[in-house]
Write an enzyme that holds these catalytic residues in place. Structure first.
Site, mmCIF file in Angstrom:
data_model
loop_
_atom_site.group_PDB
_atom_site.id
_atom_site.type_symbol
_atom_site.label_atom_id
_atom_site.label_comp_id
_atom_site.label_asym_id
_atom_site.label_seq_id
_atom_site.Cartn_x
_atom_site.Cartn_y
_atom_site.Cartn_z
ATOM 1 N N LYS A 54 0.842 -1.210 0.000
ATOM 2 C CA LYS A 54 0.000 0.000 0.000
ATOM 3 C C LYS A 54 0.874 1.256 0.000
ATOM 4 O O LYS A 54 0.593 2.219 -0.720
ATOM 5 C CB LYS A 54 -0.920 -0.011 1.228
ATOM 6 N N GLN A 98 -4.554 -1.282 9.873
ATOM 7 C CA GLN A 98 -4.372 -2.606 9.272
ATOM 8 C C GLN A 98 -4.901 -3.690 10.219
ATOM 9 O O GLN A 98 -4.530 -3.751 11.389
ATOM 10 C CB GLN A 98 -2.880 -2.837 8.965
ATOM 11 N N ASP A 124 -11.382 2.858 4.450
ATOM 12 C CA ASP A 124 -11.790 1.450 4.377
ATOM 13 C C ASP A 124 -13.309 1.310 4.456
ATOM 14 O O ASP A 124 -13.837 0.199 4.362
ATOM 15 C CB ASP A 124 -11.151 0.647 5.524
#
Ligand code: NAD
Length: 312
Positions: A54, A98, A124
């Site tokens: 990422k 994460q 997200d």
């Protein structure tokens, strides 16, 4: 029949080229690039790889992408404090925590931390506000993997409206938002999960089948309506020789690769499905690269929205 490959890698590259000039324009206009803060707690090896990918993708397209690390011994309060700092930061438009957080943090830790992320920075799409907006079909930030899958189906001209879509898996990050996005595009949607009886029978009715389970090769030929579009979200590292052999069979180049490396990355869809499906995403090179690209697109959208610009 040999299924057409739905090349997520190629689409991810194309989308990155579409995003790049928009990132440059934002940077020129605001004197800073759109910024993403990634929170990584502990040292889970798979998370390390995901986060590295990422950060690399973000830097390549012109984003500011910062890794904010905490040790495995960090508490939920430490993690919340870090997220709150990123919430206040003017340089960060997107925040990603994460998953998974270390087990030692206890059950419910992820939800407690996700709940603190400012909705306008929630790239997200996991906060209650953004999930609610998704349900009401007015979300700006939607979970990356399912929105990447819709983009792939659209660009590959796979019709969704009026089709029967079956989603296997009901997680907050993939299965549920996937089902909602397909529903918003006028598919008739069935969601299957670990307690669904007659799974293969239900899947065999699907024009579009999305497998997001985490079980190598679960979806076999008998799950597939001939010609169906099959999207394989699963990312499973197989280290067992018997499993690798049952998936690929003697003589397959990926079995040779497994013997060389001692592991192989496989999806939830058995390779034999390529003989029956009309279209299929490969693993690797299917949904994975798209997920990262959608994270970048979400960060750009968040940056524009925060700057009062239309997000497109
Ligand atoms: P999860 O563990 O949160 O959810 C798995 C779901 O599968 C559950 O809803 C469960 O009910 C269902 N399930 C379990 N066993 C089943 C069975 N035998 N039959 C039917 N359903 C069953 O997982 P997740 O976070 O949704 O991830 C699923 C898979 O997708 C994993 O392999 C993960 O690594 C992968 N993933 C890939 C990407 C990507 O970018 N490619 C992104 C997210 C997740």
């Amino acid at each position: 029949m040999t299924a057409r490959t739905l090349d997520g890698q190629a689409l991810a590259k194309a989308m990155q080229e579409e995003i790049r000039p928009e990132v440059a324009a934002f940077t020129a206009q605001h004197g800073r690039p759109p910024g993403l803060g990634i929170v990584l707690v502990g040292d889970n090896p798979a998370s390390e790889v995901y986060v590295r990918n990422k950060l690399k993708a973000g830097a390549e397209i012109g984003f500011r992408a910062d890794l904010e690390r905490l040790p495995a011994s960090a508490t939920v309060s430490d993690t919340i404090a870090l997220v709150e700092r990123l919430n206040r930061s003017d340089l960060h438009d997107g925040i990603l925590v994460q998953s998974p957080l270390p087990k030692a943090m206890g059950a419910g830790a992820e939800q407690r931390v996700f709940d603190v992320i400012a909705a306008e920075k929630d790239v997200d799409g996991l906060t209650p506000v953004n999930v609610g907006r998704l349900v009401q079909k007015r979300a700006i930030l939607v979970a990356c993997t399912p929105s990447g899958i819709i983009e792939l189906l659209d660009r590959e001209k796979i019709p969704i409206a009026g089709r029967h879509a079956v989603v296997i898996g009901r997680s907050d990050i993939v299965g549920k938002p996937m089902a909602l996005l397909l529903l918003h595009r006028d598919a008739t949607v069935t969601v299957c999960h670990s307690r669904t009886p007659d799974l293969a029978d239900i899947c065999r009715q699907a024009d579009i089948l999305v497998a997001a389970v985490g079980k190598p090769g679960l979806v076999t030929n008998d799950f597939i309506k001939p010609g169906a579009a099959v999207v394989d979200v699963g990312m499973n590292t197989v280290t067992d020789a018997a499993v690798a052999t049952s998936l690929f069979g003697e003589g397959h180049p990926r079995l040779a690769l497994f013997r060389l490396k001692g592991s192989v990355l496989v999806g939830d869809v058995h390779p034999e499905v390529a003989d029956v499906a009309g279209a299929l995403t490969p693993v690797p090179g299917g949904v994975g690269p798209l997920t990262i690209t959608m994270l970048m697109r979400n960060t750009l959208r968040a940056a524009k929205a925060r700057a009062g610009q239309p997000v497109g």
